[in-house]
Scaffold this active site. Structure first.
Site, PDB file in Angstrom:
ATOM      1  N   GLU A   1      -3.887  -9.691   3.744  1.00 31.83           N
ATOM      2  CA  GLU A   1      -4.730  -9.321   4.846  1.00 31.83           C
ATOM      3  C   GLU A   1      -5.612 -10.292   5.154  1.00 31.83           C
ATOM      4  O   GLU A   1      -6.217 -10.535   6.433  1.00 31.83           O
ATOM      5  CB  GLU A   1      -5.176  -7.795   4.862  1.00 31.83           C
ATOM      6  CG  GLU A   1      -4.429  -6.593   4.932  1.00 31.83           C
ATOM      7  CD  GLU A   1      -3.351  -6.452   4.203  1.00 31.83           C
ATOM      8  OE1 GLU A   1      -2.543  -5.379   4.187  1.00 31.83           O
ATOM      9  OE2 GLU A   1      -3.472  -7.077   2.996  1.00 31.83           O
TER      10      GLU A   1
ATOM     11  N   GLU B   1       0.895  -1.327   0.148  1.00 31.13           N
ATOM     12  CA  GLU B   1       0.041   0.142  -0.157  1.00 31.13           C
ATOM     13  C   GLU B   1       0.848   1.109  -0.023  1.00 31.13           C
ATOM     14  O   GLU B   1       0.279   2.283  -0.511  1.00 31.13           O
ATOM     15  CB  GLU B   1      -1.059   0.020   1.107  1.00 31.13           C
ATOM     16  CG  GLU B   1      -1.939  -0.945   1.004  1.00 31.13           C
ATOM     17  CD  GLU B   1      -2.702  -1.450   2.337  1.00 31.13           C
ATOM     18  OE1 GLU B   1      -4.114  -1.341   2.338  1.00 31.13           O
ATOM     19  OE2 GLU B   1      -2.252  -1.414   3.446  1.00 31.13           O
TER      20      GLU B   1
END
Length: 255
Positions: free
Chosen positions: A129, A109
């Site tokens: 995740e 990210e």
């Protein structure tokens, strides 16, 4: 300037920002987030700096959120700036991710939040995740489907499985794919190419792209018109035109 977990170094007109927690694969804890936020402030506030390069130390970009620190109550977010003090910041100056090794979870990210990405061919990008009961909330679920085809992005997000730097290059996710160990050197060369251009024009490009993202075309052109009006009134525009007419390199002042 440097902090315990983030180092900065000037290379000409470029600020090299390095996450320096190699034993934790450069995972982001509160200290790293604060250090990255401070480094971006340094980049934005210094008129001599034209671009930044973000990387990690000793062969890895970043393993993302430090889960051990998070379990102890540390936050990897900076209020108003997002994950790592990077993912929700509107910067005027270009930031390039130089990725070696692993860029997973929040590390991926951080790279997605940059304007350009240079990656080694054996780098690994992933958003695992979902394998930990989470989602990629630092921009992964928002940005990745805008960067690569929908079904391929969903494959990354729903399986949690990584892709190589070579594959990221095939998908157009990164700007350059380079041999292992060469990402920072190539990113610095790319940053110097950007630094040769007018700083106000670079900032204007970024501003228009942000304003146009998801907006109807009429609104995008209206936003662009406002930015262009301000840009055309600058000394740098006149300098660029004059330098072209005089067949010389322009001398940008950022004014």
């Amino acid at each position: 300037m440097s902090t315990t977990d983030v180092r900065t170094q000037r290379d000409g007109r470029t600020l090299l920002i390095t996450i320096d927690r190699p034993r934790a694969r450069n995972a982001v804890n509160a200290s790293v987030a604060a250090g990255l936020a401070s480094a971006l402030d340094e980049l934005e506030s210094d008129p001599e700096l034209r671009a930044g390069v973000l990387t990690g130390s000793e062969g890895n970009f970043s393993a993302g959120m430090d889960l051990k620190a998070a379990l102890q109550g540390e936050s990897p977010d900076v209020p108003g700036r997002g994950f790592g003090g990077v993912t929700e910041v509107d910067r005027q100056k270009p930031l390039i991710a130089a990725v070696e090794g692993w860029a997973v979870g929040g590390g991926f990210e951080l790279a997605l939040a940059c304007d350009l990405i240079v990656a080694s061919q054996d780098a690994h990008f992933g958003l695992p995740e979902v394998t930990r009961g989470l989602i990629a909330a630092g921009g992964g679920v928002i940005r990745l489907p805008r960067r690569i085809p929908y079904h391929l992005a969903m494959g990354v997000l729903l399986t949690g499985e990584p892709m190589t730097g070579r594959r990221a290059g095939e998908l157009g996710l990164v700007n350059q794919v380079v041999p292992a160990g060469q990402a920072v050197a190539e990113a610095l060369l790319l940053a110097e190419r950007l630094a040769a251009n007018a700083p106000l024009a670079l900032a204007a490009v970024k501003e228009v792209v942000r304003a146009a993202d998801g907006a109807p075309e009429s609104e995008a052109f209206a936003a662009q018109s406002t930015v262009m009006k301000k840009l055309m009134a600058t000394a740098d525009v006149r300098e660029g035109m004059t330098a072209f007419a005089e067949r010389r390199a322009p001398q940008w002042t950022g004014k």
